[in-house]
Scaffold this motif. Structure first.
Motif, PDB file in Angstrom:
ATOM      1  N   ARG A 176       0.812  -1.354   0.011  1.00 38.68           N
ATOM      2  CA  ARG A 176       0.047  -0.028  -0.070  1.00 38.68           C
ATOM      3  C   ARG A 176       0.865   1.158   0.131  1.00 38.68           C
ATOM      4  O   ARG A 176       0.525   2.337  -0.728  1.00 38.68           O
ATOM      5  N   LEU A 177       1.910   1.021   0.642  1.00 37.52           N
ATOM      6  CA  LEU A 177       2.966   2.409   0.610  1.00 37.52           C
ATOM      7  C   LEU A 177       3.509   2.702  -0.721  1.00 37.52           C
ATOM      8  O   LEU A 177       3.562   3.713  -1.066  1.00 37.52           O
ATOM      9  N   GLU A 178       3.939   1.457  -1.307  1.00 38.00           N
ATOM     10  CA  GLU A 178       4.208   1.597  -2.864  1.00 38.00           C
ATOM     11  C   GLU A 178       3.230   2.325  -3.761  1.00 38.00           C
ATOM     12  O   GLU A 178       3.588   3.511  -4.097  1.00 38.00           O
ATOM     13  N   THR A 179       2.062   1.889  -3.515  1.00 39.08           N
ATOM     14  CA  THR A 179       0.952   2.718  -4.535  1.00 39.08           C
ATOM     15  C   THR A 179       0.880   4.119  -3.841  1.00 39.08           C
ATOM     16  O   THR A 179       0.582   5.164  -4.895  1.00 39.08           O
ATOM     17  N   GLY A 180       0.631   4.291  -2.674  1.00 36.01           N
ATOM     18  CA  GLY A 180       0.371   5.528  -2.169  1.00 36.01           C
ATOM     19  C   GLY A 180       1.418   6.706  -2.448  1.00 36.01           C
ATOM     20  O   GLY A 180       1.275   7.932  -2.740  1.00 36.01           O
ATOM     21  N   LEU A 181       2.655   6.364  -2.429  1.00 29.65           N
ATOM     22  CA  LEU A 181       3.967   7.248  -2.674  1.00 29.65           C
ATOM     23  C   LEU A 181       3.696   7.524  -4.119  1.00 29.65           C
ATOM     24  O   LEU A 181       4.018   8.627  -4.498  1.00 29.65           O
ATOM     25  N   ALA A 182       3.762   6.411  -4.856  1.00 28.63           N
ATOM     26  CA  ALA A 182       3.664   6.626  -6.324  1.00 28.63           C
ATOM     27  C   ALA A 182       2.413   7.759  -6.691  1.00 28.63           C
ATOM     28  O   ALA A 182       2.607   8.608  -7.764  1.00 28.63           O
ATOM     29  N   GLU A 183       1.394   7.847  -5.971  1.00 28.76           N
ATOM     30  CA  GLU A 183       0.031   8.665  -6.463  1.00 28.76           C
ATOM     31  C   GLU A 183       0.604   9.939  -6.060  1.00 28.76           C
ATOM     32  O   GLU A 183       0.078  10.994  -6.492  1.00 28.76           O
ATOM     33  N   ARG A 184       1.680  10.153  -5.235  1.00 34.68           N
ATOM     34  CA  ARG A 184       1.966  11.441  -4.767  1.00 34.68           C
ATOM     35  C   ARG A 184       3.315  11.826  -5.505  1.00 34.68           C
ATOM     36  O   ARG A 184       3.689  13.089  -5.180  1.00 34.68           O
ATOM     37  N   GLY A 185       3.693  11.348  -6.528  1.00 30.49           N
ATOM     38  CA  GLY A 185       4.785  11.463  -7.198  1.00 30.49           C
ATOM     39  C   GLY A 185       6.115  10.973  -6.605  1.00 30.49           C
ATOM     40  O   GLY A 185       7.429  11.441  -7.050  1.00 30.49           O
ATOM     41  N   GLY A 186       6.102  10.174  -5.655  1.00 26.94           N
ATOM     42  CA  GLY A 186       7.283   9.830  -4.808  1.00 26.94           C
ATOM     43  C   GLY A 186       7.541   8.272  -5.316  1.00 26.94           C
ATOM     44  O   GLY A 186       6.986   7.670  -6.429  1.00 26.94           O
ATOM     45  N   GLN A 225       1.095   6.667   9.097  1.00 27.87           N
ATOM     46  CA  GLN A 225       1.377   7.796   9.451  1.00 27.87           C
ATOM     47  C   GLN A 225       2.121   8.332   8.362  1.00 27.87           C
ATOM     48  O   GLN A 225       2.014   9.641   8.140  1.00 27.87           O
ATOM     49  N   VAL A 226       2.777   7.964   7.314  1.00 26.07           N
ATOM     50  CA  VAL A 226       3.689   8.340   6.253  1.00 26.07           C
ATOM     51  C   VAL A 226       2.416   8.787   5.213  1.00 26.07           C
ATOM     52  O   VAL A 226       2.831   9.934   4.593  1.00 26.07           O
ATOM     53  N   LEU A 227       1.455   7.926   4.987  1.00 26.42           N
ATOM     54  CA  LEU A 227       0.692   8.495   3.946  1.00 26.42           C
ATOM     55  C   LEU A 227      -0.349   9.447   4.260  1.00 26.42           C
ATOM     56  O   LEU A 227      -1.004   9.933   3.586  1.00 26.42           O
ATOM     57  N   THR A 228      -0.329   9.624   5.690  1.00 27.01           N
ATOM     58  CA  THR A 228      -1.485  10.867   6.066  1.00 27.01           C
ATOM     59  C   THR A 228      -0.774  12.077   6.452  1.00 27.01           C
ATOM     60  O   THR A 228      -1.562  13.087   6.812  1.00 27.01           O
ATOM     61  N   SER A 229       0.578  12.189   6.450  1.00 26.09           N
ATOM     62  CA  SER A 229       1.339  13.152   6.923  1.00 26.09           C
ATOM     63  C   SER A 229       1.578  14.214   5.807  1.00 26.09           C
ATOM     64  O   SER A 229       1.256  14.058   4.539  1.00 26.09           O
TER      65      SER A 229
END
Length: 233
Positions: free
Chosen positions: A73-83, A229-233
């Motif tokens: 989920r972190l991989e997907t969430g960071l990619a959606e933010r350009g990370g 925490q990473v994805l909501t900060s």
């Protein structure tokens, strides 16, 4: 944000796969010099194959746990933010991939692959291996081995790993002992380049004092909480 995540046996322990250096780890019950070196394979291939056949069977019956799902989920969430998430694992299981992680570097190889020492071919492999098994590529017998990095062998993909590490904003080590090099040296490399560092582990690792932050508890609890925490900060 670009995150470099290093995972170790502690991530897969809750899936029923053994750790190595804990008080009940595999290397307290088995001699790695007799089971996990090129020399052991030359001198007693049947014993080496038997050990890895059991581990392969255990892996095939295991399932990803909450830590694996959270990192996907972190991989997907960071990619959606350009990370991005660079997921480097010391584990030879495929549980990260089964949980949905798309970009995984296995620096110590993969148990569900086999390699022929005669022709160098690498192929998917889910069955038992033995000295009688023929290589599907060159048709020779006796040379098929697990595609794993044994003691005395060089870890895989090291150039790509160091490039990604030095390009990260955060280095996080998850479920590792902090005693196996070169991976145990990643934290000092990151700190030397001004990269923030975090350890997530059941308990402090051998090199815990080198990390800027430590989070401790079972991986299935600590990793999802950190990802949230990473994805909501």
């Amino acid at each position: 944000m670009n995150i470099f995540a290093l995972t170790g046996a502690g991530v897969s322990a809750e899936s029923g796969l053994g750790t190595f250096r804990d008080k009940d780890g595999l290397w307290t019950r088995f001699d790695p010099m007799k089971l996990a070196t090129p020399e052991a394979f030359v001198h007693n291939p049947d014993e080496v194959h038997a050990f890895y056949n059991l581990r392969r069977q255990n892996l095939l019956s295991a399932e990803p746990n909450a830590a694996h799902w959270a990192l996907a989920r972190l991989e997907t969430g960071l990619a959606e933010r350009g990370g991005s998430l660079f997921l480097c694992t010391q584990n030879i299981d495929d549980l990260h991939e089964r949980a949905g992680s798309r970009q995984v570097i296995h620096m110590h190889g993969e148990l569900l692959k086999a390699r022929c020492t005669a022709c160098g071919g690498i192929m998917p492999w889910r069955e038992d291996l033995g000295t009688e098994v023929l290589c599907p590529s060159c048709r020779r017998s006796g040379g098929m081995r697990p595609h794993v990095v044994w003691f005395g062998e060089m870890p895989l993909e090291m150039d790509a790993i160091y490039d990604a590490l030095l390009g990260a904003d955060l280095f996080v080590s998850i479920g590792t002992s902090g005693s196996v090099y070169p991976a145990a040296g990643f934290v000092s490399e990151a700190r030397g380049h001004g990269i923030r560092t975090c350890e997530i582990n059941l308990e402090p690792s051998d090199n815990a004092r080198q990390f800027d932050e430590g989070r401790y508890g079972p991986a299935g609890e600590a990793v999802p909480a950190w990802v949230e925490q990473v994805l909501t900060s």
